[in-house]
Structure formats: C-alpha cells, structure tokens
Scaffold this motif. Structure first.
Motif, PDB file in Angstrom:
ATOM      1  N   LEU A  18       0.850  -1.187   0.000  1.00  0.00           N
ATOM      2  CA  LEU A  18       0.000   0.000   0.000  1.00  0.00           C
ATOM      3  C   LEU A  18       0.883   1.233   0.000  1.00  0.00           C
ATOM      4  CD1 LEU A  18      -2.880   1.293   0.317  1.00  0.00           C
ATOM      5  CD2 LEU A  18      -2.377   1.383   2.779  1.00  0.00           C
ATOM      6  N   GLY A  19       0.715   2.085  -1.005  1.00  0.00           N
ATOM      7  CA  GLY A  19       1.362   3.380  -1.021  1.00  0.00           C
ATOM      8  C   GLY A  19       0.514   4.374  -0.245  1.00  0.00           C
ATOM      9  N   ALA A  20       1.122   5.107   0.688  1.00  0.00           N
ATOM     10  CA  ALA A  20       0.352   5.934   1.618  1.00  0.00           C
ATOM     11  C   ALA A  20       0.505   7.429   1.385  1.00  0.00           C
ATOM     12  CB  ALA A  20       0.729   5.576   3.060  1.00  0.00           C
ATOM     13  N   TRP A  21       0.929   7.831   0.190  1.00  0.00           N
ATOM     14  CA  TRP A  21       1.003   9.262  -0.117  1.00  0.00           C
ATOM     15  C   TRP A  21      -0.367   9.912   0.090  1.00  0.00           C
ATOM     16  CZ3 TRP A  21       2.538  11.232  -5.727  1.00  0.00           C
ATOM     17  CH2 TRP A  21       2.613  12.638  -5.720  1.00  0.00           C
ATOM     18  N   THR A  48       1.300  -6.634   3.514  1.00  0.00           N
ATOM     19  CA  THR A  48       2.267  -6.614   4.629  1.00  0.00           C
ATOM     20  C   THR A  48       3.323  -5.529   4.465  1.00  0.00           C
ATOM     21  OG1 THR A  48       3.756  -8.233   3.567  1.00  0.00           O
ATOM     22  CG2 THR A  48       1.997  -9.102   4.989  1.00  0.00           C
ATOM     23  N   PHE A  49       3.228  -4.712   3.404  1.00  0.00           N
ATOM     24  CA  PHE A  49       4.224  -3.680   3.127  1.00  0.00           C
ATOM     25  C   PHE A  49       3.520  -2.354   2.942  1.00  0.00           C
ATOM     26  CE2 PHE A  49       6.981  -1.161   0.340  1.00  0.00           C
ATOM     27  CZ  PHE A  49       8.236  -1.330   0.931  1.00  0.00           C
ATOM     28  N   LEU A  50       3.880  -1.373   3.781  1.00  0.00           N
ATOM     29  CA  LEU A  50       3.328  -0.029   3.701  1.00  0.00           C
ATOM     30  C   LEU A  50       4.449   0.936   3.355  1.00  0.00           C
ATOM     31  CD1 LEU A  50       1.216  -0.034   7.020  1.00  0.00           C
ATOM     32  CD2 LEU A  50       0.499  -0.800   4.733  1.00  0.00           C
ATOM     33  N   ASP A  51       4.187   1.827   2.405  1.00  0.00           N
ATOM     34  CA  ASP A  51       5.200   2.792   1.975  1.00  0.00           C
ATOM     35  C   ASP A  51       4.694   4.210   2.231  1.00  0.00           C
ATOM     36  OD1 ASP A  51       7.752   3.331   0.169  1.00  0.00           O
ATOM     37  OD2 ASP A  51       6.167   4.683  -0.518  1.00  0.00           O
ATOM     38  N   TYR A  56       4.869  13.453   3.280  1.00  0.00           N
ATOM     39  CA  TYR A  56       3.456  13.263   2.953  1.00  0.00           C
ATOM     40  C   TYR A  56       2.601  13.885   4.050  1.00  0.00           C
ATOM     41  CZ  TYR A  56       4.991   9.728  -0.476  1.00  0.00           C
ATOM     42  OH  TYR A  56       5.602   9.060  -1.524  1.00  0.00           O
ATOM     43  N   GLY A  57       2.040  15.064   3.746  1.00  0.00           N
ATOM     44  CA  GLY A  57       1.290  15.783   4.756  1.00  0.00           C
ATOM     45  C   GLY A  57       2.166  16.261   5.897  1.00  0.00           C
ATOM     46  N   ASP A  58       3.474  16.462   5.606  1.00  0.00           N
ATOM     47  CA  ASP A  58       4.444  16.893   6.620  1.00  0.00           C
ATOM     48  C   ASP A  58       4.405  15.994   7.851  1.00  0.00           C
ATOM     49  OD1 ASP A  58       6.543  18.468   7.502  1.00  0.00           O
ATOM     50  OD2 ASP A  58       5.223  19.905   8.512  1.00  0.00           O
ATOM     51  N   GLY A  59       4.314  14.687   7.617  1.00  0.00           N
ATOM     52  CA  GLY A  59       4.316  13.716   8.702  1.00  0.00           C
ATOM     53  C   GLY A  59       2.961  13.106   8.992  1.00  0.00           C
ATOM     54  N   ARG A  60       1.897  13.608   8.388  1.00  0.00           N
ATOM     55  CA  ARG A  60       0.550  13.086   8.673  1.00  0.00           C
ATOM     56  C   ARG A  60       0.428  11.609   8.306  1.00  0.00           C
ATOM     57  NH1 ARG A  60      -4.858  12.900   5.973  1.00  0.00           N
ATOM     58  NH2 ARG A  60      -6.439  13.232   7.605  1.00  0.00           N
ATOM     59  N   SER A  61       0.936  11.231   7.133  1.00  0.00           N
ATOM     60  CA  SER A  61       0.842   9.841   6.708  1.00  0.00           C
ATOM     61  C   SER A  61       1.589   8.928   7.685  1.00  0.00           C
ATOM     62  CB  SER A  61       1.406   9.683   5.292  1.00  0.00           C
ATOM     63  OG  SER A  61       1.360   8.340   4.874  1.00  0.00           O
ATOM     64  N   GLU A  62       2.804   9.307   8.067  1.00  0.00           N
ATOM     65  CA  GLU A  62       3.560   8.506   9.036  1.00  0.00           C
ATOM     66  C   GLU A  62       2.810   8.398  10.360  1.00  0.00           C
ATOM     67  OE1 GLU A  62       8.298   9.092   8.023  1.00  0.00           O
ATOM     68  OE2 GLU A  62       7.304  10.579   9.306  1.00  0.00           O
ATOM     69  N   THR A  63       2.269   9.496  10.835  1.00  0.00           N
ATOM     70  CA  THR A  63       1.593   9.512  12.123  1.00  0.00           C
ATOM     71  C   THR A  63       0.356   8.615  12.116  1.00  0.00           C
ATOM     72  OG1 THR A  63       2.392  11.746  12.576  1.00  0.00           O
ATOM     73  CG2 THR A  63       0.500  10.995  13.851  1.00  0.00           C
ATOM     74  N   LEU A  64      -0.410   8.644  11.029  1.00  0.00           N
ATOM     75  CA  LEU A  64      -1.576   7.777  10.933  1.00  0.00           C
ATOM     76  C   LEU A  64      -1.172   6.307  10.905  1.00  0.00           C
ATOM     77  CD1 LEU A  64      -3.662   9.828   8.346  1.00  0.00           C
ATOM     78  CD2 LEU A  64      -4.230   9.466  10.757  1.00  0.00           C
ATOM     79  N   ILE A  65      -0.114   5.998  10.186  1.00  0.00           N
ATOM     80  CA  ILE A  65       0.373   4.611  10.173  1.00  0.00           C
ATOM     81  C   ILE A  65       0.850   4.214  11.564  1.00  0.00           C
ATOM     82  CG2 ILE A  65       2.188   3.093   9.280  1.00  0.00           C
ATOM     83  CD1 ILE A  65       1.925   4.604   6.611  1.00  0.00           C
ATOM     84  N   GLY A  66       1.538   5.129  12.253  1.00  0.00           N
ATOM     85  CA  GLY A  66       1.987   4.840  13.609  1.00  0.00           C
ATOM     86  C   GLY A  66       0.828   4.503  14.529  1.00  0.00           C
ATOM     87  N   ASP A 104      14.976  10.413  13.281  1.00  0.00           N
ATOM     88  CA  ASP A 104      14.412  10.515  14.631  1.00  0.00           C
ATOM     89  C   ASP A 104      12.970  11.012  14.564  1.00  0.00           C
ATOM     90  OD1 ASP A 104      16.720   9.614  15.784  1.00  0.00           O
ATOM     91  OD2 ASP A 104      17.389  11.567  16.538  1.00  0.00           O
ATOM     92  N   ARG A 105      12.702  11.960  13.685  1.00  0.00           N
ATOM     93  CA  ARG A 105      11.336  12.465  13.514  1.00  0.00           C
ATOM     94  C   ARG A 105      10.417  11.364  12.997  1.00  0.00           C
ATOM     95  NH1 ARG A 105       8.268  15.108   9.365  1.00  0.00           N
ATOM     96  NH2 ARG A 105       6.951  16.811  10.164  1.00  0.00           N
ATOM     97  N   SER A 106      10.880  10.595  12.017  1.00  0.00           N
ATOM     98  CA  SER A 106      10.057   9.512  11.488  1.00  0.00           C
ATOM     99  C   SER A 106       9.849   8.412  12.518  1.00  0.00           C
ATOM    100  CB  SER A 106      10.702   8.930  10.227  1.00  0.00           C
ATOM    101  OG  SER A 106      10.651   9.858   9.151  1.00  0.00           O
ATOM    102  N   ARG A 107      10.861   8.129  13.311  1.00  0.00           N
ATOM    103  CA  ARG A 107      10.706   7.129  14.369  1.00  0.00           C
ATOM    104  C   ARG A 107       9.639   7.564  15.362  1.00  0.00           C
ATOM    105  NH1 ARG A 107      16.392   7.212  16.657  1.00  0.00           N
ATOM    106  NH2 ARG A 107      15.709   5.593  18.099  1.00  0.00           N
ATOM    107  N   ALA A 108       9.631   8.852  15.696  1.00  0.00           N
ATOM    108  CA  ALA A 108       8.613   9.368  16.613  1.00  0.00           C
ATOM    109  C   ALA A 108       7.228   9.319  15.979  1.00  0.00           C
ATOM    110  CB  ALA A 108       8.967  10.796  17.030  1.00  0.00           C
ATOM    111  N   ASN A 109       7.132   9.709  14.703  1.00  0.00           N
ATOM    112  CA  ASN A 109       5.834   9.679  14.022  1.00  0.00           C
ATOM    113  C   ASN A 109       5.273   8.264  13.954  1.00  0.00           C
ATOM    114  OD1 ASN A 109       5.849  12.430  13.527  1.00  0.00           O
ATOM    115  ND2 ASN A 109       6.593  12.239  11.414  1.00  0.00           N
ATOM    116  N   LEU A 110       6.135   7.306  13.655  1.00  0.00           N
ATOM    117  CA  LEU A 110       5.691   5.923  13.496  1.00  0.00           C
ATOM    118  C   LEU A 110       5.639   5.162  14.815  1.00  0.00           C
ATOM    119  CD1 LEU A 110       7.644   5.132  10.224  1.00  0.00           C
ATOM    120  CD2 LEU A 110       5.155   5.080  10.460  1.00  0.00           C
ATOM    121  N   GLY A 111       6.257   5.732  15.853  1.00  0.00           N
ATOM    122  CA  GLY A 111       6.233   5.085  17.160  1.00  0.00           C
ATOM    123  C   GLY A 111       7.083   3.837  17.232  1.00  0.00           C
TER     124      GLY A 111
END
Length: 327
Positions: A18-21, A48-51, A56-66, A104-111
């Motif tokens: 799934l592409g999450a742009w 089983t693979f999310l990209d 993407y949304g300045d971190g919104r996509s990562e945060t929702l996936i997290g 570090d920012r992406s790790r925080a967004n994704l938890g």
C-alpha cells in the motif's frame, strides 16, 4: 498473498503493498477515519508492506500509520518511509546529522525504535555518487536507527548507480503499463544484485484504473490538477509523465483485454507483478474498497502471452515516443 524477498534486507513481503502518499496530502481530502479504514482493509486483505514518507502531509501519513501500528500489536508489517524532501534539494543537505534528525522524527511519528526501511526520496543526481552519503546511511544502520536503506529514484540511470552500492537494499521506481523503461536494464541489474524493486505509481496516478475520461476533474489540492505539467515537482510523478489524452487512448486500447472477473486496475497491477525482478507493487487507495480490490490482484493468474504482447505493442506504438527516453 504471494511473498517475495528483499534479499539485502532479510525480509519478505506480500507482492501487493500500500502506497500511503494519499493518506497525507496531494490527492484531495482523506479524513483520519477514512485513512484508518484503508489501512485496515489493506492489511486484512493480506498486505504486509506499507510505503510512506516524512513529507506526505508533513508527517501526517507517518503519524496515521503509527497509530494503526499501535492498534495492531504483533502486526508483522514492514513499513518503509522516505526522507529528504522537506528541505531545499541541494546535495549539501544529505549529511549524517540531518539523517539522524530526519529519521528521529520519522521514528517518533511511526512510534518505533528502528525504522524497517528508509529511502532517500528522489534526491539530486549528485547524491548517488557521494560515498559520504552512503557511509552515513551505514552509520544509521550501525546505530540501529534503521534496519536498512534504499532509494527512490526518478531515472533509470540513478537506479543503476544505486544498485551498484553494496548497502542498498531497495530501489523504488515508476513502473507500469505506460512506463516500461526499467524493464530494459534496471530490473535485470537489481535481480542480479539481490536488490528489491518497489514499483511505484503503478496505476499512473489512477489513469490505468480505467475510471477517467476527458471530462474528469480533480480537486485544486490534488497533484493531478496542480502538477499535471510539472509545475510543482517532476512531471513524471503525475500520470507517469504521459500526456493525459494519450494515456486515455492507451487505456481504451487495453480495456477490451480485461474481460470478466477483474478490473482494469487489477489487470494493470497484474502486469507489473508478471515482470521478473519486481518485489512489491505499491498502489495507493483512498477507500477501503479500493484497497481490497488492489490486494486481490495478487490472486489473479499471470497475464497470457497474448495480453503481455498487447501491452507491449500499445506502449511501443503510443507511449514510447513520448516518455521512454525521458527517465
């Protein structure tokens, strides 16, 4: 769902991801509840693979996936993100200190403590030849900030340069029924080196879904409106750089091949899966039903030789003169 390996990453993933742009920005409005429904539908269908990407949304996509990951303990998913597009695109910004800050920012967004896969997000061409960049990425692996790294590229030449790097686990590149150039050299080189291929823009920004015509309009905040001619970023990212009307002509030529029991989008996704060297295809989805239909393409039988020939001839006669030498 069939599983394929990222040899250098030591992971296997389902062939349809799934592409999450679109869960972040640039595809019209997608609410948080709709985004969570899309993620759930995809994973429940075998994805089983999310990209995603930090931009993407300045971190919104990562945060929702997290948030989704926290609700699914023991999920067994591989989440790939990307970095580098939140700053001016100059080679000088690709430094270890910036990489640490960005991851570090992406790790925080994704938890998560360790990112599964981080990709340089279509960086300037000079970056691919800079040993210091890849030394820095190796350092991130040693520091366990990331488990592995790859690149997302605009051109086949960039892809081939990256594949020659011993630490590169994956290359993300545009590949679809109206973008064939990676078949010539990139996929064979990646297969020989054990580098995973992530096929992005697999439906040519929805063009290959067969749902659009000359009267289709897109919202002002949709890149299919504001970037149709490359006004905001590389035009190859929107409709794969193919002129919209010409793309419609190609889709109409292919549509009679689809038949019963599959959609035009599923036909287009199956074509990509049938190309030797592809690891995972990452269609986006704005609704749960789209996510389920995309995942179902993995269960379809391979295209026939006659169907593969028809796709190749359509590309050669209509599309190749316009796009083949550009990327």
């Amino acid at each position: 769902m069939e599983q394929r390996n990222f040899d250098r990453l030591g992971r296997h993933v389902g062939t349809i991801g799934l592409g999450a742009w679109q869960l972040g920005a640039d595809w019209g409005e997608v609410s948080e509840s709709e985004a969570m429904e899309v993620l759930a539908a995809a994973v429940d269908a075998g994805v089983t693979f999310l990209d995603t990407a930090d931009v993407y949304g300045d971190g919104r996509s990562e945060t929702l996936i997290g948030r989704f990951l926290r609700d699914r303990p023991g999920h067994g998913l591989t989440v790939a993100t990307k970095m580098g597009r939140r700053v001016p695109q100059t080679p000088e910004v690709y430094t270890l200190d910036n990489f640490r800050a960005w991851t570090d920012r992406s790790r925080a967004n994704l938890g998560v403590d360790t990112l599964d896969l981080v990709q340089l997000h279509c960086p300037p061409t000079a970056v691919f030849a800079d040993d210091r960049v890849f030394d820095a990425l190796d350092t991130l692996v040693a520091e366990q900030r990331i488990a592995g790294y790859g690149v997302s590229v605009e051109t086949c030449d960039q892809a081939l340069t990256a594949i020659a790097r011993p630490g590169v686990a994956s290359v993300q590149i545009i590949l679809n029924a109206v973008r064939h150039k990676p078949l010539d050299k990139v996929l064979p080189a990646a297969s020989a080196a054990g580098v995973g291929i992530i096929a992005r823009v697999p439906l040519a920004s929805g063009l290959l879904s067969g749902r659009y015509d000359e009267h289709t309009t897109f919202p002002a905040n949709d890149h299919r409106n504001f970037n149709r001619y490359g006004e905001s970023f590389d035009v190859g990212e929107t409709f794969s750089g193919v002129d919209y009307d010409l793309g419609l002509a190609a889709v109409r030529r292919l549509a009679p091949l689809v038949g019963d029991g599959r959609t035009m989008a599923q036909f287009a996704l199956r074509w990509i899966l049938d190309q030797p060297g592809v690891t995972v295809v990452i269609p986006g989805a704005r609704t749960a039903e789209q996510a389920r239909r995309n995942a179902a393409a993995a269960d379809l039988p391979p295209l026939s030789e006659a169907e593969l020939t028809a796709v190749r001839e359509t590309y050669d006669e209509l599309i190749r003169p316009q796009v083949h030498d550009r990327w």
